[in-house]
Design an enzyme around this catalytic site. Structure first.
Site, PDB file in Angstrom:
ATOM      1  N   GLU A 271       0.848  -1.057  -0.200  1.00  0.00           N
ATOM      2  CA  GLU A 271       0.028  -0.080   0.197  1.00  0.00           C
ATOM      3  C   GLU A 271       0.863   1.330  -0.025  1.00  0.00           C
ATOM      4  O   GLU A 271       0.655   2.116   0.870  1.00  0.00           O
ATOM      5  CB  GLU A 271      -1.122  -0.100   1.141  1.00  0.00           C
ATOM      6  CG  GLU A 271      -2.032  -1.296   1.047  1.00  0.00           C
ATOM      7  CD  GLU A 271      -2.934  -1.393   2.587  1.00  0.00           C
ATOM      8  OE1 GLU A 271      -2.614  -0.551   3.294  1.00  0.00           O
ATOM      9  OE2 GLU A 271      -3.526  -2.253   2.525  1.00  0.00           O
TER      10      GLU A 271
ATOM     11  N   GLU B 249      -5.866 -10.827  -1.133  1.00  0.00           N
ATOM     12  CA  GLU B 249      -6.905 -10.887   0.110  1.00  0.00           C
ATOM     13  C   GLU B 249      -8.273 -10.571  -0.178  1.00  0.00           C
ATOM     14  O   GLU B 249      -8.906  -9.561   0.551  1.00  0.00           O
ATOM     15  CB  GLU B 249      -6.327  -9.346   0.912  1.00  0.00           C
ATOM     16  CG  GLU B 249      -4.789  -9.378   0.969  1.00  0.00           C
ATOM     17  CD  GLU B 249      -4.440  -7.861   1.512  1.00  0.00           C
ATOM     18  OE1 GLU B 249      -5.115  -7.553   2.580  1.00  0.00           O
ATOM     19  OE2 GLU B 249      -3.164  -7.839   1.846  1.00  0.00           O
TER      20      GLU B 249
END
Ligand code: XIL
Length: 375
Positions: free
Chosen positions: A167, A283
């Site tokens: 991220e 995910e």
């Protein structure tokens, strides 16, 4: 031996294996037995050359044999939700490392023929309490490199893929390249990403090195802008000779918002493939907070997103792995996050709280079955 006796016996064997690993028996939990499995995501995925699996929670693996058994049956690849992160638990102090959880995870996976993902070396969240007070621009590079050397080095050759960077993009932060304003970047500038990947390659040359991010799946301006920034980051890394092998598409999705997964996402996957990089769906979960309370409609809405998204993405042969962020609603991280306004527990994962398969499981299974075989 009846099927039920067989399943019970297999489950007990699993429990014994677990006890050997953990050195800590919990006999009362052995009464909780899983129902016979309908089919295995792990096996169907393998038949298509796709690694299918999930994120797990080590504490539950240790204390709930029925859950451990479900993971064994369904996962060909596992990742721990938190154990590998640069947290207070793994890094109690600037000089200490705690490997109890990660050792356990890697042993569990190897004992059951599963691959393990490392998640992650660098993230802006969950940092230890000592981080802010200890870190300076002068010592940050050494701390980062030592962290990757110690953690990555300990498991070198045994990790399928490392999320080296998690991220790093947040276009709204307004920084050049769409970079996220993170604690590591404040200390080291944008170079922290290259440095982490170069160190990871040196330390564990066999692991696939992954850049992992979310919010790059949907259509619309916001995901498109983030995709563009992520692709620019990957292109820049390749141009600089930085060792990156794959893009991790987190795939935290929503049901009931009318999100569409199509041209923008597929163009990104094709470009990633053209660059010689792999893709992992790392995910996946489908938040049902936008759907009304009745369970059948929620389960159908969630399954529809699983089916649509996976039929779309798995059609790209560069997608080599699919992990859901958890396997059962009993332990979904979403219950601790953005919860439903009716306060009902989330039903975002393939198995319900009783460890029974839901429509989402069958949608995932069908998408895997329909995927073209990888070479
Ligand atoms: C989550 C864990 O599941 C939680 O237990 C923890 O409290 C916060 O982090 N994107 C990621 C994961 O990359 O690391 C996050 O995991 C979920 C969102």
């Amino acid at each position: 031996m009846t099927r039920r006796q067989f399943v019970e016996a297999a489950s007990m064997m699993g429990a014994v294996g677990l006890v050997e690993l953990s050195g800590c028996a919990r006999p009362h939990d052995q009464a909780v037995l899983p129902a016979p499995p309908v089919a295995s995501l792990r096996e169907v995925g393998a038949s298509r050359g796709i690694l299918a699996g999930c994120a797990i929670q080590i504490a539950r693996l240790r204390d709930t044999p029925a859950y451990a058994q479900l993971v064994r049956e369904q996962a060909g690849i596992v990742v721990e939700e938190n154990a590998f992160k640069f947290t207070q638990r793994l890094r109690p102090s600037p000089t200490e490392f705690f490997f109890g959880d990660t050792d356990y995870l890697v042993q569990f996976a190897e004992a059951n023929g599963m691959k393990v993902r490392g998640h992650n070396f660098v993230w802006h969240r969950s940092l230890p309490a000592w981080f802010d007070g200890y870190m300076t621009p002068a010592n940050a590079e050494a701390v980062l490199v030592e962290h990757i050397e110690r953690v990555g080095g300990r498991y070198a050759g045994r990790i399928h893929s490392w999320d080296v960077m998690n991220e790093a993009i947040r276009v709204e932060d307004g920084l050049p390249g769409g970079m996220r304003d993170t604690p590591w970047r404040k200390l080291l500038g944008d170079g922290y990403i290259d440095s982490a990947f170069r160190t990871a390659r040196r330390v564990d040359p066999k692991a696939l090195l992954v850049y992992n991010d979310y919010g790059i799946e949907g259509e619309g301006d916001k995901p498109a802008a983030k995709r563009e920034a992520v692709m620019a980051l990957l292109r820049g890394m390749q141009q600089r000779g930085v060792p990156v092998d794959a893009l991790g598409v987190q795939s935290h999705l929503d049901a009931g918002r009318g999100d569409v997964y199509g041209p923008g996402l597929m163009a990104m996957l094709a470009e990633v493939r053209a660059m010689g990089l792999k893709v992992l769906l790392t995910e996946m979960d489908v938040n049902d907070k936008w759907l009304a309370s009745p369970i059948p409609a929620r389960d159908a809405g969630v399954a529809e997103v699983y089916g649509n998204y996976l039929k779309t993405t798995l059609a790209d042969p560069g997608v080599i792995a699919l992990l859901t962020w958890g396997i059962t609603d009993r332990y979904t991280w979403l219950n601790g996050e953005a919860s439903r306004s009716d306060k009902l527990p989330e039903r975002d994962l393939p198995f319900d709280v009783q460890l029974q398969p839901k429509p989402a499981f069958f949608a995932e299974l069908e998408a895997l079955r329909g995927a073209p075989r990888r070479g």
